[in-house]
Design a protein around this motif. Structure first.
Motif, short mmCIF file in Angstrom:
data_model
loop_
_atom_site.label_atom_id
_atom_site.label_comp_id
_atom_site.label_asym_id
_atom_site.label_seq_id
_atom_site.Cartn_x
_atom_site.Cartn_y
_atom_site.Cartn_z
N MET A 1 0.84 -1.19 0.00
CA MET A 1 0.00 0.00 0.00
C MET A 1 0.88 1.25 0.00
O MET A 1 1.95 1.28 0.60
N ILE A 2 0.40 2.25 -0.71
CA ILE A 2 1.06 3.56 -0.70
C ILE A 2 1.29 4.01 0.75
O ILE A 2 0.44 3.80 1.62
N GLU A 3 2.44 4.63 1.02
CA GLU A 3 2.77 5.04 2.40
C GLU A 3 2.63 6.54 2.62
O GLU A 3 2.42 6.98 3.76
N SER A 4 2.78 7.35 1.57
CA SER A 4 2.64 8.80 1.72
C SER A 4 1.93 9.36 0.50
O SER A 4 2.21 8.97 -0.64
N LEU A 5 0.98 10.26 0.74
CA LEU A 5 0.08 10.72 -0.31
C LEU A 5 -0.05 12.23 -0.28
O LEU A 5 -0.44 12.81 0.73
N LEU A 6 0.25 12.87 -1.42
CA LEU A 6 0.01 14.30 -1.57
C LEU A 6 -1.35 14.48 -2.24
O LEU A 6 -1.62 13.85 -3.27
N ILE A 7 -2.18 15.33 -1.66
CA ILE A 7 -3.51 15.59 -2.22
C ILE A 7 -3.45 16.91 -2.97
O ILE A 7 -3.29 17.98 -2.37
N ALA A 8 -3.54 16.84 -4.30
CA ALA A 8 -3.42 18.04 -5.13
C ALA A 8 -4.79 18.68 -5.33
O ALA A 8 -5.28 18.82 -6.45
N ASN A 9 -5.40 19.08 -4.21
CA ASN A 9 -6.73 19.67 -4.26
C ASN A 9 -6.99 20.42 -2.97
O ASN A 9 -6.07 20.61 -2.16
N ARG A 10 -8.22 20.80 -2.74
CA ARG A 10 -8.56 21.66 -1.61
C ARG A 10 -9.94 21.31 -1.07
O ARG A 10 -10.63 20.44 -1.60
N GLY A 11 -10.35 22.01 -0.01
CA GLY A 11 -11.72 21.95 0.48
C GLY A 11 -12.18 20.58 0.90
O GLY A 11 -11.41 19.78 1.43
N GLU A 12 -13.46 20.30 0.62
CA GLU A 12 -14.06 19.07 1.13
C GLU A 12 -13.42 17.81 0.57
O GLU A 12 -13.29 16.82 1.29
N ILE A 13 -13.01 17.82 -0.72
CA ILE A 13 -12.46 16.58 -1.26
C ILE A 13 -11.08 16.30 -0.70
O ILE A 13 -10.72 15.14 -0.45
N ALA A 14 -10.29 17.34 -0.46
CA ALA A 14 -8.99 17.12 0.18
C ALA A 14 -9.18 16.56 1.58
O ALA A 14 -8.51 15.60 1.99
N ARG A 15 -10.13 17.12 2.31
CA ARG A 15 -10.42 16.65 3.66
C ARG A 15 -10.92 15.21 3.65
O ARG A 15 -10.56 14.40 4.51
N ARG A 16 -11.74 14.90 2.65
CA ARG A 16 -12.29 13.55 2.50
C ARG A 16 -11.17 12.52 2.25
O ARG A 16 -11.16 11.43 2.83
N ILE A 17 -10.23 12.85 1.37
CA ILE A 17 -9.13 11.95 1.07
C ILE A 17 -8.21 11.79 2.27
O ILE A 17 -7.74 10.69 2.58
N ILE A 18 -7.97 12.88 2.97
CA ILE A 18 -7.13 12.83 4.18
C ILE A 18 -7.73 11.88 5.21
O ILE A 18 -7.01 11.12 5.88
N ARG A 19 -9.06 11.90 5.35
CA ARG A 19 -9.72 11.04 6.33
C ARG A 19 -9.43 9.56 6.06
O ARG A 19 -9.11 8.80 6.98
N THR A 20 -9.53 9.16 4.79
CA THR A 20 -9.24 7.77 4.46
C THR A 20 -7.76 7.46 4.63
O THR A 20 -7.39 6.39 5.13
N ALA A 21 -6.90 8.39 4.23
CA ALA A 21 -5.46 8.18 4.39
C ALA A 21 -5.10 7.94 5.85
O ALA A 21 -4.32 7.02 6.18
N LYS A 22 -5.65 8.74 6.74
CA LYS A 22 -5.37 8.57 8.17
C LYS A 22 -5.83 7.20 8.67
O LYS A 22 -5.13 6.53 9.44
N ARG A 23 -7.01 6.78 8.24
CA ARG A 23 -7.53 5.48 8.68
C ARG A 23 -6.63 4.34 8.21
O ARG A 23 -6.49 3.33 8.91
N LEU A 24 -6.01 4.52 7.06
CA LEU A 24 -5.15 3.47 6.51
C LEU A 24 -3.69 3.60 6.95
O LEU A 24 -2.85 2.79 6.54
N GLY A 25 -3.39 4.62 7.75
CA GLY A 25 -2.02 4.81 8.20
C GLY A 25 -1.10 5.40 7.16
O GLY A 25 0.12 5.24 7.21
#
Length: 444
Positions: A1-25
């Motif tokens: 699994m990917i270990e580090s992820l840059l989210i090239a966006n903002r607002g709700e979708i960035a926050r949404r992706i961050i939430r899943t990333a945190k859950r997956l470590g």
């Protein structure tokens, strides 16, 4: 699994992706403009990098700045979200060339679907139904008139490189076509750098239905289910629901089969959406476009399938199989309401500082938001504040939960369209399920 992820966006979708990333470590890295420095997604990421001023061309569409941030933070992968660079094939190619993982379809698939004329011709050759239209760009108004004469009026005049409901106009006859052609061409050149124009048959009473697909790591393409997206203003969606109240078992099978064909035709990988127009009178449907990214409305598919589509995107990009039963039948009904910073009558933008922000809670209620108390909605970006998503045992239950949730969503400061949703959820046409893309115009 990917270990580090840059989210090239903002607002709700960035926050949404961050939430899943945190859950997956997975270590999450946010990039942000100067104007967005105080938004929740910046605070919630494990690391954040300012990439430029408010102007999107100098920040969220600045590929060099985003790639520099990825290098400086040691990011392994880039998730583009939706909008901005998410469907930019050159950016996807550059990410690959830099040795980074692109969380999305390949650049060739993005290119193939990015031009509406090329896309419709490719789909037709793959056996996907397409609406009557021009096979080549209408290079002049005379060519557009000739195409319209063979297609039959009314026609839709569309920017071939457009998307998100932009660059579209309806012409009822030759006089209207002459005026709209020049407007659409000029708009397309200004907004997309490509003035190519497509002429296509316009259907006055039509529904907008789309299918979520996943191109898996092993090469298979699967179709999950359909979403109804017919509540629109200015060709842009306001409400989505899944499953569609207009689609029965036989029609659903045809939709899903066509969506799989569409994905297979371009060797699709990762999450995507095949958008179609449905004639409710005949049951015929036609390919509209393929969105080569995660859709704004993906949460309603997540709820009826019991999965996390961002997680599946990350798994596919990592070369892993899905970790949910892709053959499991859907369950229940989900509705998404797009809470925008716009007035609820004319839908004109209304930015401002958020003085009150109270999100509804309760069983079956989910809010994916980009803002909160004390934050400021600026005029530089899309007006989306949050997505109010509800899930019920059936459509009636979902509508009841949506009514309650709308009543409990308190926003003050920027203008917002929450009152419109209260009106919609009591509208007889919407409640019947037998509505089409003209419903908002009829309400106004």
């Amino acid at each position: 699994m990917i270990e580090s992820l840059l989210i090239a966006n903002r607002g709700e979708i960035a926050r949404r992706i961050i939430r899943t990333a945190k859950r997956l470590g997975i270590r999450s890295i946010a990039v942000h403009s100067e104007a967005d420095a105080g938004l929740p997604f910046v605070v919630e990421a494990d690391e954040a990098v300012c990439i430029g001023p408010a102007n999107p061309a100098q920040s969220y569409r600045n590929a060099d700045a985003i790639l520099a941030a990825a290098t400086s933070t040691g990011a392994q992968a880039i998730h583009p979200g939706y909008g901005f660079l998410s469907e930019n094939a050159d950016f996807a190619r550059t990410v690959d060339a830099k040795g980074l993982i692109w969380v999305g379809p390949g650049a060739d698939a993005i290119s193939a679907m990015g031009d509406k004329i090329n896309a419709r011709n490719l789909m037709a050759s793959a056996g996907v139904p397409v609406a009557p239209g021009s096979e080549d760009p209408a290079e002049s108004v005379e060519a557009a008139i000739e195409a319209a004469a063979s297609i039959g009026y009314p026609v839709m005049v569309k920017a071939a490189a457009g998307g998100g409901g932009m660059g579209m106009a309806v012409a009822a006859g030759e006089t209207g076509l002459r005026g709209e052609y020049d407007k659409v061409r000029a708009f397309a050149e200004r907004m997309f750098g490509d003035g190519s124009v497509l002429i296509e048959r316009y259907f006055p009473r039509v529904r907008h239905v789309e299918v979520q697909i996943l191109g898996l790591a092993d090469g298979r393409v699967i179709a999950l289910s359909e979403r109804e997206c017919s509540v629109q203003r200015r060709n842009q969606k306001l409400v989505e629901e899944a499953p569609s109240p207009a689609v029965g078992p036989e029609l659903r099978e045809r939709f899903l089969a066509a969506a799989v064909k569409a994905g297979e035709a371009v060797g699709y990988r990762n999450a995507g959406t095949v958008e179609c127009l449905l004639d409710p009178a005949t049951g015929e449907f036609f390919f509209l476009e393929m969105n080569t990214r995660l859709q704004v409305e993906h949460p309603i598919t997540e709820l009826i399938h019991g999965t996390d589509l961002v997680e599946q995107q990350l798994r596919i990009a990592s070369g892993l199989e899905p970790n949910f039963d892709v053959t499991r039948p859907t369950s229940g009904h989900a509705i998404e309401l797009r809470i925008n910073a716009e007035d609820p009558k004319r839908f004109l933008p209304g930015p401002g500082k958020v003085t009150t922000w109270v999100e509804p809670t309760g069983e079956g209620v989910r809010v994916d938001s980009g803002y909160g108390p004390g934050t400021t909605v600026t005029p530089f970006y899309d007006s989306l504040l949050a997505k109010l998503i509800v899930y019920g045992t059936d459509r009636d239950d979902a509508i009841a939960k949506a009514r309650s949730a709308v009543a409990g969503f308190e926003i003050a400061g920027p203008k917002n369209n929450v009152p419109f949703f209260a009106e919609l959820l009591d509208n007889d046409e919407f409640l019947s399920g037998a509505y089409d893309t003209g419903i908002v115009a009829r309400m106004r």
